[in-house]
Design an enzyme around this catalytic site. Structure first.
Site, mmCIF file in Angstrom:
data_model
loop_
_atom_site.group_PDB
_atom_site.id
_atom_site.type_symbol
_atom_site.label_atom_id
_atom_site.label_comp_id
_atom_site.label_asym_id
_atom_site.label_seq_id
_atom_site.Cartn_x
_atom_site.Cartn_y
_atom_site.Cartn_z
ATOM 1 C CG ASP A 102 -1.654 1.158 1.441
ATOM 2 O OD1 ASP A 102 -2.495 1.536 0.269
ATOM 3 O OD2 ASP A 102 -1.887 1.863 2.559
ATOM 4 C CG LEU A 103 1.610 5.811 -1.783
ATOM 5 C CD1 LEU A 103 2.948 5.798 -1.739
ATOM 6 C CD2 LEU A 103 1.189 6.326 -3.184
#
Length: 221
Positions: free
Chosen positions: A9-10
């Protein structure tokens, strides 16, 4: 045995994007003349698709397009880079690459914005692919983004490993639940934006409290 592919994920996992996202969402609420959510609720909009967060926090469905347009105007106008890389992330990504782990970003953020952010912070060098949502909403849920990431990896020279060799890393429940849709195990990180009890309810395979713990969990599950 270590995993061979990590989907990462970012927002809330690689970077602390809350300042820019919250400022952009606040701008959108003010522009539409809608009451702002509480500060606690504003933090919870970071991570899930903006459309989902907007509806959950009082934006009428008939004004959703208007809200998203206002949000993106503020976000691309400066909010996107009001952001920072979490301490220890670069070192953890280096450790994972040195350990033979393939890395792919899988984010609910529109892919075009994710690429700009990762390039700005020189994080794109760690990932063989950057996969995100679409601006038109046709690929918006985390499960959709993960499916896109899996198809992208499958088309590479290295191909797609078996599901048991893949792990999803993220800070919110939608990362965990979206991965579970595809039978993929998950590692939750605690330095992001999850509410109290969110990880316990979503039941990831493991929880990492530091980037070093994350690297260890991926390399030796």
């Amino acid at each position: 045995m270590a995993y061979s592919l990590a989907l990462v994920d970012l927002d809330g996992t690689l970077t602390d994007s809350a300042p820019g996202i919250i400022a952009s969402i606040t701008y959108a609420f003010d522009t539409l003349g809608l009451p702002r959510p509480s500060e606690e609720d504003l933090r919870r909009v970071v991570g899930p698709p903006i459309e989902e967060s907007a509806l959950r926090h009082g934006v009428p469905g008939e004004r959703l397009t208007e809200f998203v347009t206002a949000y993106r105007a503020a976000f691309t106008g400066g909010g996107m880079l009001n952001n920072s890389v979490y301490p220890g992330i670069r070192e953890a990504l280096t450790t994972l690459l040195d350990g033979g782990i393939r890395l792919v970003v899988a984010t609910s953020k529109p892919e075009v914005f994710a690429r700009q952010i990762l390039e700005h912070f020189d994080l794109d060098q760690f990932f063989e692919a950057i996969c995100g949502s679409t601006l038109d909403g046709t690929r918006s849920t985390k499960a959709d983004v993960i499916e896109h990431a899996l198809k992208t990896v499958a088309a590479t020279e290295g191909g797609l490993p078996q599901v048991s060799d893949i792990v999803m890393v993220g800070d919110r429940e939608h990362d965990i639940l979206g991965a579970r849709t595809h039978g993929i195990e998950t590692i939750a990180v605690t330095w992001g934006y999850a509410a109290a009890g969110e990880h316990a309810a979503a039941r990831p395979r493991a929880v990492a409290s530091t980037p070093d713990e994350l690297a260890a969990a991926v390399l030796a599950p």
